[in-house]
Design a protein around this motif. Sequence first.
Motif, PDB file in Angstrom:
ATOM      1  N   GLY A   1     -43.294   2.295 -25.054  1.00  0.00           N
ATOM      2  CA  GLY A   1     -44.251   1.622 -25.496  1.00  0.00           C
ATOM      3  C   GLY A   1     -45.246   0.040 -25.279  1.00  0.00           C
ATOM      4  N   LEU A   2     -44.673  -1.271 -26.418  1.00  0.00           N
ATOM      5  CA  LEU A   2     -44.895  -1.762 -25.862  1.00  0.00           C
ATOM      6  C   LEU A   2     -44.036  -3.260 -26.772  1.00  0.00           C
ATOM      7  CD1 LEU A   2     -48.520  -2.697 -27.625  1.00  0.00           C
ATOM      8  CD2 LEU A   2     -47.608  -1.769 -24.734  1.00  0.00           C
ATOM      9  N   SER A   3     -43.514  -4.059 -26.505  1.00  0.00           N
ATOM     10  CA  SER A   3     -42.441  -4.641 -26.851  1.00  0.00           C
ATOM     11  C   SER A   3     -42.574  -6.225 -26.867  1.00  0.00           C
ATOM     12  CB  SER A   3     -40.992  -4.297 -26.145  1.00  0.00           C
ATOM     13  OG  SER A   3     -39.898  -4.188 -26.913  1.00  0.00           O
ATOM     14  N   LYS A   4     -43.454  -6.703 -26.481  1.00  0.00           N
ATOM     15  CA  LYS A   4     -43.629  -7.900 -25.743  1.00  0.00           C
ATOM     16  C   LYS A   4     -45.108  -8.634 -25.718  1.00  0.00           C
ATOM     17  CE  LYS A   4     -40.396 -11.636 -23.755  1.00  0.00           C
ATOM     18  NZ  LYS A   4     -39.867 -12.147 -25.273  1.00  0.00           N
ATOM     19  N   ILE A   5     -45.366  -9.761 -26.604  1.00  0.00           N
ATOM     20  CA  ILE A   5     -46.523 -10.455 -26.051  1.00  0.00           C
ATOM     21  C   ILE A   5     -46.020 -12.118 -25.292  1.00  0.00           C
ATOM     22  CG2 ILE A   5     -48.089 -11.785 -26.644  1.00  0.00           C
ATOM     23  CD1 ILE A   5     -48.363  -9.754 -29.663  1.00  0.00           C
ATOM     24  N   VAL A   6     -46.929 -12.056 -24.395  1.00  0.00           N
ATOM     25  CA  VAL A   6     -46.613 -13.342 -23.428  1.00  0.00           C
ATOM     26  C   VAL A   6     -47.582 -14.344 -23.465  1.00  0.00           C
ATOM     27  CG1 VAL A   6     -45.794 -13.624 -20.752  1.00  0.00           C
ATOM     28  CG2 VAL A   6     -44.490 -12.178 -21.836  1.00  0.00           C
ATOM     29  N   PRO A   7     -47.484 -15.490 -23.896  1.00  0.00           N
ATOM     30  CA  PRO A   7     -48.288 -16.163 -23.854  1.00  0.00           C
ATOM     31  C   PRO A   7     -48.924 -17.008 -22.385  1.00  0.00           C
ATOM     32  CG  PRO A   7     -46.937 -16.498 -25.658  1.00  0.00           C
ATOM     33  CD  PRO A   7     -46.617 -16.101 -24.819  1.00  0.00           C
ATOM     34  N   VAL A   8     -50.053 -17.713 -22.373  1.00  0.00           N
ATOM     35  CA  VAL A   8     -50.632 -17.973 -21.261  1.00  0.00           C
ATOM     36  C   VAL A   8     -50.481 -19.556 -20.612  1.00  0.00           C
ATOM     37  CG1 VAL A   8     -50.571 -15.782 -19.815  1.00  0.00           C
ATOM     38  CG2 VAL A   8     -52.780 -16.969 -20.365  1.00  0.00           C
ATOM     39  N   GLU A   9     -51.093 -19.876 -22.174  1.00  0.00           N
ATOM     40  CA  GLU A   9     -51.456 -21.445 -22.448  1.00  0.00           C
ATOM     41  C   GLU A   9     -51.050 -22.290 -22.035  1.00  0.00           C
ATOM     42  OE1 GLU A   9     -53.742 -24.134 -25.816  1.00  0.00           O
ATOM     43  OE2 GLU A   9     -54.113 -21.179 -25.824  1.00  0.00           O
ATOM     44  N   ASN A  10     -51.423 -23.270 -21.625  1.00  0.00           N
ATOM     45  CA  ASN A  10     -50.398 -24.123 -21.031  1.00  0.00           C
ATOM     46  C   ASN A  10     -48.807 -23.543 -19.982  1.00  0.00           C
ATOM     47  OD1 ASN A  10     -52.330 -26.361 -21.801  1.00  0.00           O
ATOM     48  ND2 ASN A  10     -51.831 -25.825 -23.589  1.00  0.00           N
ATOM     49  N   ARG A  11     -48.979 -22.453 -19.941  1.00  0.00           N
ATOM     50  CA  ARG A  11     -47.187 -22.171 -19.213  1.00  0.00           C
ATOM     51  C   ARG A  11     -47.729 -21.687 -17.298  1.00  0.00           C
ATOM     52  NH1 ARG A  11     -44.381 -17.541 -21.310  1.00  0.00           N
ATOM     53  NH2 ARG A  11     -43.059 -18.252 -20.530  1.00  0.00           N
ATOM     54  N   THR A  12     -46.795 -22.344 -16.878  1.00  0.00           N
ATOM     55  CA  THR A  12     -46.990 -22.446 -14.844  1.00  0.00           C
ATOM     56  C   THR A  12     -46.925 -20.136 -14.751  1.00  0.00           C
ATOM     57  OG1 THR A  12     -44.845 -22.236 -15.251  1.00  0.00           O
ATOM     58  CG2 THR A  12     -45.980 -24.458 -14.698  1.00  0.00           C
ATOM     59  N   LEU A  13     -46.633 -20.036 -13.593  1.00  0.00           N
ATOM     60  CA  LEU A  13     -47.157 -18.922 -13.341  1.00  0.00           C
ATOM     61  C   LEU A  13     -45.217 -18.622 -13.315  1.00  0.00           C
ATOM     62  CD1 LEU A  13     -47.822 -16.170 -12.015  1.00  0.00           C
ATOM     63  CD2 LEU A  13     -48.314 -17.206  -9.768  1.00  0.00           C
TER      64      LEU A  13
ATOM     65  N   ILE B   1     -55.903 -13.571 -14.278  1.00  0.00           N
ATOM     66  CA  ILE B   1     -56.370 -12.443 -15.413  1.00  0.00           C
ATOM     67  C   ILE B   1     -56.850 -13.516 -16.731  1.00  0.00           C
ATOM     68  CG2 ILE B   1     -57.100 -10.191 -16.125  1.00  0.00           C
ATOM     69  CD1 ILE B   1     -56.718  -9.030 -13.558  1.00  0.00           C
ATOM     70  N   ALA B   2     -55.033 -13.053 -17.061  1.00  0.00           N
ATOM     71  CA  ALA B   2     -54.793 -13.354 -18.429  1.00  0.00           C
ATOM     72  C   ALA B   2     -55.246 -15.426 -19.179  1.00  0.00           C
ATOM     73  CB  ALA B   2     -53.660 -13.333 -18.945  1.00  0.00           C
ATOM     74  N   GLN B   3     -55.241 -15.688 -17.302  1.00  0.00           N
ATOM     75  CA  GLN B   3     -55.805 -17.420 -17.790  1.00  0.00           C
ATOM     76  C   GLN B   3     -57.103 -17.366 -18.219  1.00  0.00           C
ATOM     77  OE1 GLN B   3     -53.989 -19.993 -14.669  1.00  0.00           O
ATOM     78  NE2 GLN B   3     -52.671 -20.846 -16.582  1.00  0.00           N
ATOM     79  N   GLU B   4     -57.852 -16.710 -16.919  1.00  0.00           N
ATOM     80  CA  GLU B   4     -58.976 -17.508 -16.732  1.00  0.00           C
ATOM     81  C   GLU B   4     -59.420 -16.637 -18.280  1.00  0.00           C
ATOM     82  OE1 GLU B   4     -63.063 -16.508 -13.883  1.00  0.00           O
ATOM     83  OE2 GLU B   4     -61.344 -16.789 -13.358  1.00  0.00           O
TER      84      GLU B   4
END
Length: 186
Positions: free
Chosen positions: A147-159, A126-129
């Motif tokens: 709470g919230l503690s981390k942002i994980v970018p998905v661009e150009n990264r494998t599962l 979902i995030a990738q698309e």
Amino acid sequence: MKKTIGKLMLDIVGWKLDNHLDLSAIDKCVLVCAPHTSNWDFYYTIAAFWQMGIPMKMFIKDAWTKPWYGYFIKQLGGIGIDRTQNKNMVEFASQLLKSSAHLYLINTPEGTRSYSPKWKTGFYYIAQEAQVPIVLGYCDYKEKRAGLSKIVPVENRTLEEILAEIEAFYQNVTAKYPEKFNKKIY
């Protein structure tokens, strides 16, 4: 009003809000919530997200949105899904994110409150698309923090890269029922 209610809900039970992110920098994302071993996770998560003012939505069995209380479930951000129909949820969810100006789409990749041998990976697709980041939310019962503690970018990264990063993040988070939370997510 929701911010005040969320703060009050956490204060009553002695929990603290734990937010390490600049939410003004995140317009939309897939919001992974874990561990998910109890219905109480929903209570603490909603309280924390209300206190932060997060514009959240979540998929829920459509049976929860149809009875008299369905109105309230929808007001909490519930989007009823008929899971008996063969639908492409990844495409539906990514289109929902793409068409929204500001949306945190909640996902519980364990898929159950029982022990799960591995996580479902739809959140990644979902995030990738939708071309949005994954944000990690949590409820830590040992520390009594949500709470919230981390942002994980998905661009150009494998599962595999994404899952390894997420798995490392949740290693020190304590579930309400630790025996139901598999810290090896893939």
